[in-house]
Structures are given as structure tokens and as C-alpha cells.
Scaffold this active site. Structure first.
Site, PDB file in Angstrom:
ATOM      1  CE  LYS A 196      -5.683  -3.280  -0.941  1.00  0.00           C
ATOM      2  NZ  LYS A 196      -6.395  -2.396  -1.652  1.00  0.00           N
ATOM      3  CG  ASP A 211      -8.875  -0.422   0.070  1.00  0.00           C
ATOM      4  OD1 ASP A 211     -10.023  -0.202  -0.109  1.00  0.00           O
ATOM      5  OD2 ASP A 211      -7.793  -0.184  -0.818  1.00  0.00           O
ATOM      6  CD  GLU A 223      -8.267   3.207   0.018  1.00  0.00           C
ATOM      7  OE1 GLU A 223      -7.964   3.295  -1.165  1.00  0.00           O
ATOM      8  OE2 GLU A 223      -7.323   3.013   0.988  1.00  0.00           O
ATOM      9  CG  ASP A 240      -9.132   4.301  -3.936  1.00  0.00           C
ATOM     10  OD1 ASP A 240      -8.784   5.228  -5.034  1.00  0.00           O
ATOM     11  OD2 ASP A 240      -8.739   3.356  -3.797  1.00  0.00           O
ATOM     12  CE  LYS A 254      -5.326   4.315  -4.890  1.00  0.00           C
ATOM     13  NZ  LYS A 254      -6.123   2.995  -4.762  1.00  0.00           N
TER      14      LYS A 254
END
Length: 360
Positions: A162, A190, A218, A243, A267
Site C-alpha cells: 500500500k 496499490d 493499482e 480498481d 471485487k
């Protein structure tokens, strides 16, 4: 087989460590659980966590929308009419994708049990095991490096790092992790919408020049900024994954027509469940674009449903289904099992979930 009883349960599970991204910090994994019981005795499970900063859904809104808009349409309905039931759930209200996803996966669970097979086999049966990454929360570089090393020691071979809350620190974070884990561990990044387009191109190019071996990045920019996403995709060699920009089949068409991203992240909490996720994957496959299956901060119920979808379809080539590993305890009996990075679906019918454990 008809739906006889419908129950909603609320559960909150502590995390091993605070989960930090560019968008939020969480200390527990909260969710609404849907339990559908058939007149033949089978039980189907679904669940939805609140992720207000991404989907706009809260525990209260999920519970209210399931109870008032979705479940009344399902009582006494026949599971032979799955397509009709899924369409009813999908069209009962606008948005509110998490609520829809919880009911959708419970319906698929019951349907597969009716046919005496694991769900992934009925949806395509591409494989029975998967390999997931594990998320390293955004923290100081040294702490992230320690967390990454601990994950590797536990048998994890892929990391999702992250970044995005401080562009000046992000390069140091990635460098620290790469130096600690060595060259052979796969690393994904991400940014959770945390950069602007120029920052993204600058830092990604720096990482490429430094040979930090980043598999993909991402969602580097805001969800609405598809032009910015495309601007970045066109200017870096590292694959860009959409995403938060990517909820529906319509979003997939727009992103793919624009060539705004190299990869699509599915997702269930964004798509509204497996029903719409299958359409997204089919659209991406028709464009020659591979998909990742991802998750929110959720328990093994939602993770198991997502894993069955991923195992069913060859075009879902990347798996980010680690959130159950982040929980301090597992309160789901059955479902997906982990061995380091490897996820095994097992041979139980439906999702293979046997029950729930509630703390005393």
C-alpha cells in the site's frame, strides 16, 4: 428447493494489526451476514463489509437495503429460477452493491448445493487452487519492510504494498521492502487513488529505472479520472490496474474502449456479486484483457465466494484475496483454506461453508 428462512447477522472481528491505506485505517473487520435456509435444509451464506470510502455502503445501509428491498423478493422463491432471482436482486435498487453482493453469493451457494457440486465447478472449473498475495499496510518504510519479511517467513510469496498517502515517502517504502525481501518476491503496488497523474508517472518511471520489479500499479489516480488513468497507462511500461474506477460491466466497457488500463480488478462488493462479475470478466476477456479478483476487508465468507469465481475462470489470472489472513481469528467453519499463499477450495458443495462461530 425453495427459500424458507432468511436471517441477517452482524459480526465484528478484530484485526491482527491496523489496516492502513491511503483512504482509511481500520481496526476491525465488520460485516453483515446473510443466511438463507431452504425448505430442504441446506443453508446458503453471503456477507458484506462496509467500505464507505469506496462503495459508499455502511453497516446500516447494507442491513436496511437487504432487509427492506432484497429479502422480501426472495421468500418462498424456487432456486430453479436462479437467473430470475439474480436479476431481481441486481435490479431491486440502484447502486448499493455490497448489499446485493451478500445476497447474490448466498443464492449461488444454495444453487450449487442443490446441484451437489462446488460452485466453482458449476461456473467453469478452471482450477481448484489459487495463489494470493498479502497486503502490507502503508506505514514508515522500515515497518513495512519488517511486515513484508514476516509475511515471507509465513510462506507468502507475493506482496501487495500500500502506498499513496505521501508521494515523497512512497519510493522509499518500495525500496525498503524490495531490499528486505530480495529480487524474487513478486511485488504489486496499490496507491488507492492517492497520486495525481504527474506524480504517478514520475514515481513509476523512477521505480522502473531502479529495477524495483513492480508487477503492476493499482488505481494510481482518483476513481473518476479515467483520462488521467489512461494518461498514466500510455506513459509507463508497468501495467496499470483499474480498481475503484471499475464497478459495473458498463465501467468495464468504457475503460477498455478507452484503453485506460492494462488490467481490470473485479471485487464482488463493487460489482454487486458474482452475477455481474461474470459479465465483467467476459467483457474483459473479449478485449484480451486479464482480470484480478480482489476483496475488501472481509471474512472467509466473501473471500470464499470470490475464490470460487476466480477458480472458475481462466481469464482471472491474479488473486488478491488475503483479508481473511489479516483477521485475529477465523469465525467461519469451512470455506477456503490457506497454506501460505496457496488457497484451497475443497470439495464441499456450494461454497463449502459449514457454519459460523460467534464469540461468547
Amino acid at each position: 428447493m425453495k427459500i424458507k428462512q432468511i436471517e441477517l447477522l452482524k459480526q465484528s472481528t478484530p484485526l491482527k494489526k491496523p489496516f492502513k491505506t491511503a483512504l482509511r485505517t481500520a481496526y476491525t473487520a465488520d460485516e453483515i451476514i446473510v443466511r438463507l435456509t431452504a425448505d430442504t435444509g441446506e443453508v446458503g451464506y453471503g456477507a458484506a463489509p462496509p467500505t464507505a470510502v469506496i462503495t459508499g455502503d455502511t453497516l446500516e445501509s447494507i442491513s436496511h437495503n437487504i432487509e427492506d428491498f432484497l429479502l422480501p423478493r426472495l421468500v418462498n422463491q424456487d432456486m430453479d429460477e436462479l437467473e430470475s432471482l439474480l436479476h431481481t436482486v441486481s435490479s431491486a435498487l440502484v447502486n448499493n452493491t455490497s448489499a446485493k453482493a451478500a445476497v447474490d453469493m448466498a443464492l449461488y451457494d444454495l444453487w450449487a448445493q442443490k446441484h451437489n457440486a462446488p460452485l466453482y465447478q458449476l461456473l467453469g472449473g478452471a482450477r481448484s487452487t489459487l495463489e494470493t498475495d498479502i497486503t502490507i499496510s502503508v506505514n514508515a518504510p522500515e515497518e513495512m519492510a519488517d511486515d513484508a519479511a514476516n509475511a515471507i517467513d509465513q510462506g507468502i510469496c507475493m506482496l501487495k504494498i500500500k502506498v499513496g498517502n505521501d508521494v515523497h515517502l512512497d519510493l522509499e517504502r518500495v525500496k525498503a521492502v524490495r531490499e528486505r525481501v530480495g529480487k524474487n518476491v513478486l511485488i504489486r503496488l496499490d496507491a488507492n487513488q492517492g497520486w495525481n497523474r504527474k506524480e504517478a508517472v514520475r514515481i513509476i518511471r523512477q521505480m522502473e529505472d531502479m529495477d524495483l520489479r513492480i508487477e503492476l500499479v493499482e488505481q494510481p489516480v482518483k476513481a473518476h479520472d479515467l483520462e488521467g488513468l489512461k494518461w498514466i497507462t500510455d506513459r509507463v511500461d508497468t501495467p496499470i490496474l483499474a480498481d475503484e474506477s471499475m464497478f459495473s460491466p458498463r465501467d468495464a466497457l468504457k475503460i477498455l474502449e478507452m484503453r485506460a488500463a492494462d488490467l481490470i480488478n473485479i471485487k464482488l462488493m463493487k460489482s454487486g456479486g458474482i452475477y455481474q462479475a461474470l459479465k465483467i470478466n467476459a467483457i474483459a476477456e473479449s478485449y484480451g484483457v486479464e482480470c484480478m479478483i480482489g476483496c475488501m476487508l472481509e471474512s472467509s465468507i466473501g473471500i470464499t465466494a470470490a475464490a470460487h469465481l476466480a477458480a472458475a475462470k481462466k481469464n482471472i489470472t491474479r488473486v488478491d484475496l488475503d483479508s481473511a489472513l489479516l483477521l485475529a481469528e477465523n469465525r467461519v467453519v469451512g470455506g477456503v483454506q490457506y497454506n501460505g499463499s496457496e488457497m484451497t477450495l475443497g470439495k464441499g458443495n456450494g461454497l463449502g461453508i459449514e457454519g459460523l462461530i460467534f464469540p461468547e
